[in-house]
Scaffold this active site. Sequence first.
Site, short mmCIF file in Angstrom:
data_model
loop_
_atom_site.label_atom_id
_atom_site.label_comp_id
_atom_site.label_asym_id
_atom_site.label_seq_id
_atom_site.Cartn_x
_atom_site.Cartn_y
_atom_site.Cartn_z
N GLU A 16 0.83 -1.22 0.00
CA GLU A 16 0.00 0.00 0.00
C GLU A 16 0.86 1.25 0.00
OE1 GLU A 16 -3.00 1.18 0.08
OE2 GLU A 16 -4.39 -0.45 0.51
N ARG A 99 -7.76 0.43 12.85
CA ARG A 99 -6.37 0.74 12.53
C ARG A 99 -6.35 1.84 11.49
NH1 ARG A 99 -5.49 -0.77 7.24
NH2 ARG A 99 -6.19 -2.82 6.51
N ASN A 101 -5.29 3.55 7.97
CA ASN A 101 -5.17 3.06 6.59
C ASN A 101 -4.50 4.17 5.77
OD1 ASN A 101 -5.79 0.80 4.86
ND2 ASN A 101 -7.33 2.08 3.86
N ASN A 148 -9.71 5.74 2.41
CA ASN A 148 -8.75 5.42 1.37
C ASN A 148 -8.27 6.65 0.61
OD1 ASN A 148 -7.44 2.92 0.99
ND2 ASN A 148 -9.41 1.91 0.84
N ASP A 198 -9.94 2.10 -4.25
CA ASP A 198 -8.99 2.07 -3.13
C ASP A 198 -8.13 3.34 -3.15
OD1 ASP A 198 -7.08 1.26 -1.22
OD2 ASP A 198 -7.43 -0.83 -1.66
#
Length: 285
Positions: A16, A99, A101, A148, A198
């Site tokens: 990522e 969490r 991102n 995202n 995403d």
Amino acid sequence: MKAESIFKHPNTLLGEGPVWDQQRQSLWWVDIEQGTLNELKPNIKSNRVFKLGQMVGSAALKAQGGLILALQNGFASFDPDHNLLEMLESVESDLPANRFNDGKCDPAGRFWAGTMEIDPINPAGNLYFFCPNRMKSEKKLDNIYISNGLAWTKDHSLMYYIDSLTYKVKGYRYAKKTGEIKFQRDVLTLDKSLGIPDGMTIDENNNLWIAFYDGAKVCCFNPLTGVLLDQIDVAAQRPTSCTFGGTNLDTLYITTAAKENDPFGGAIFAAKPGVRGLLPHFFGA
Ligand code: BGC
Ligand code: CA
């Protein structure tokens, strides 16, 4: 056009957060689930792995060197040359199911990053920014499923944002001076057949490049007309994010996640779609 696989670490689970570092000619990226920060030098195909000991959602370059990170429960500073990790602020440590991102710096040098449930069922995530002057975070949005993609227009007047499970790119009026955002409109409503929207980046023409998780592609849209302008096919099923890099900012680097029976899952891909991107904003600049 097809993207080319340029590197694959055998342990990658959730690649990522690609960030191009023009000074080091490096592509920084994270493996959220392995809790690693990686420095890939595409020219010499070397990849250095930094183990952080906890999940890491995203990273951004600091103006003074080093990186700022969104870890599982808060913001931290990392000095890769001395392998030093320093916690800056703990955020949502009272929400163990959450969490951090995706994250990115805005044009004024604030680090924006959002949270999600580790097993995303409820809209329990939030979007924050961490302010370099006050060295403190501020909550900007709540009720988020999977925080995202983030991008700012070249003239700094608009911010684009993706909460993946809404299948939308939302547009906000953005005030550079204060970091205030005001919802303007749904910029894109994406067909579910494309995959899950995403990570995202913006190019020199203010068009948006969106990675489609479980869609095996990155698509480019004009945010003003909604027209699909280009598509990059990726051999991995789960593209997670993308950014422009290379000396001329003409290479689109794409991170991916592992999936069972996907030989390319977790690899980093590159493509040259014929447009250039913008350099990332630095934290504290
Ligand atoms: C998250 C993953 C999620 C995916 C779906 C990623 O940013 O880290 O956990 O499954 O987005 O779009
Ligand atoms: Ca992402």
